[in-house]
Design an enzyme around this catalytic site. Sequence first.
Site, mmCIF file in Angstrom:
data_model
loop_
_atom_site.group_PDB
_atom_site.id
_atom_site.type_symbol
_atom_site.label_atom_id
_atom_site.label_comp_id
_atom_site.label_asym_id
_atom_site.label_seq_id
_atom_site.Cartn_x
_atom_site.Cartn_y
_atom_site.Cartn_z
ATOM 1 N N HIS A 153 0.572 -0.911 -0.007
ATOM 2 C CA HIS A 153 -0.438 0.103 -0.802
ATOM 3 C C HIS A 153 0.856 1.232 -0.123
ATOM 4 O O HIS A 153 1.840 1.121 0.555
ATOM 5 C CB HIS A 153 -0.681 -0.168 0.567
ATOM 6 N N ASP A 198 -8.028 -5.229 0.480
ATOM 7 C CA ASP A 198 -7.809 -5.880 -1.141
ATOM 8 C C ASP A 198 -8.056 -7.464 -0.642
ATOM 9 O O ASP A 198 -8.625 -8.016 -1.791
ATOM 10 C CB ASP A 198 -7.484 -5.061 -1.931
#
Length: 388
Positions: free
Chosen positions: A265, A319
């Site tokens: 991320h 996700d």
Amino acid sequence: MSVFKEPVVIHKGLDNVYVKESKICFIDGEASKLFYRGYSIQDLATHSTFEETAFLLIYGWLPTRNQLAEFTERIESYRTLDPPILQLIRSFPLKSDPMDVLRTAVSALGLYDAQPLTDDAEARIDKGIRILAKAPTIIASFDRIRSGKEPLQPKSGLQHAAGFLYMLSGKEPDPYDAHVMDVALILHAEHEMNASTFACTVTASTLADMYSIITSGVGTLRGPLHGGANEAALRTVMDVGDPTKAEDYVTEALAQKKRIMGFGHRVYKTWDPRYLILKNLGGELAARKGQEKLFDTALAIETSAMKHLEGSPIFPNVDSYSGVVFHMLEIPTDLFTPIFVMSRISGWIAHAIEYLQANRLIRPKALYTGKTGLSYIPFDSRVGTLEG
Ligand SMILES: CC(C)(COP(=O)(O)OP(=O)(O)OC[C@H]1O[C@@H](n2cnc3c(N)ncnc32)[C@H](O)[C@@H]1OP(=O)(O)O)[C@@H](O)C(=O)NCCC(=O)NCCS
């Protein structure tokens, strides 16, 4: 060579550029913390609902019982699509990507606004809430139309999450499914100045209307570098297919310098706090749905990736389990990003309104590195390339 003499810093990707002060969302990417208006994402996921969280994001405080009831009723009253919008959705090619459908339909909603020119903060919020309320109906209607079914009217008494699942399947969802969907919406509602929120902010800064602002957000979330990673993560889990194959997959992927979807991320350099919430819900959901193999494969990929990536700042993100969870809720894969929109509209509204309170037109610069002072070339002398 640049014609400018002063030293210029180019902030590629606008990394670490602050565009405004904000009281909406705080991410501590080193400490695995996420707060909406000061409240931790864990507390919101445990105690709140999507409606309450949307109110919190948009207005800034947790609503009283009456305020929440009024807000929920308002959303419910806006859910139904005007006949021309439904007609428009029916006219789209059945193979359309649902994100294209959503982007076009959100834009078209503006044409049917009874008071298109009102633009004070409360009117803007109301228009935003209309779009928020109608997004699930747009997505579900298109999904039914493309499957040869009649779109369903929103069912009164069902909230954003349960109402969406109902409009998709035609069945009132199991309460646990509705709860999981509700929490997933809370987790996706806001995430500071990401690309789509920035796009909404840029559009807001021109004093454009709310339909244009939200349409900018949908278009930006459409790209695979923003929305869409959960689809890829689910595809990986399905392709791997069995927990015993996870280690081979991860070893091979990393050896080939491929990215493991659902990991890493830009902001979190440790666990994404949303990941853990979805993983816990996903485990329970898998047991209820008899989908243990799918879930265990996702777990095995995570265990193997964490072993190989130990010492790096790459950790599972939201996700890694959201696609698996949506799949277990029997949601078609190409609706995952539209669901993200369905929730994120609340954050976009909050940021647009906040930015407009101290508006300044966003107008960055580009460092010109081309030529100047060229002589105009007549047709007969042109070579038709950059050279002349
Ligand atoms: C999200 C993402 C774009 C953030 O990337 P970033 O912080 O900008 O990090 P970078 O792209 O600069 O990558 C830094 C290093 O980590 C590696 N890396 C990043 N994510 C990785 C992943 N998911 N799997 C394996 N390696 C990864 C990169 O290959 C790079 O290695 P290198 O320095 O040897 O080239 C990236 O982690 C990614 O592509 N993840 C997979 C897609 C995904 O899950 N997206 C959803 C985000 S919510």
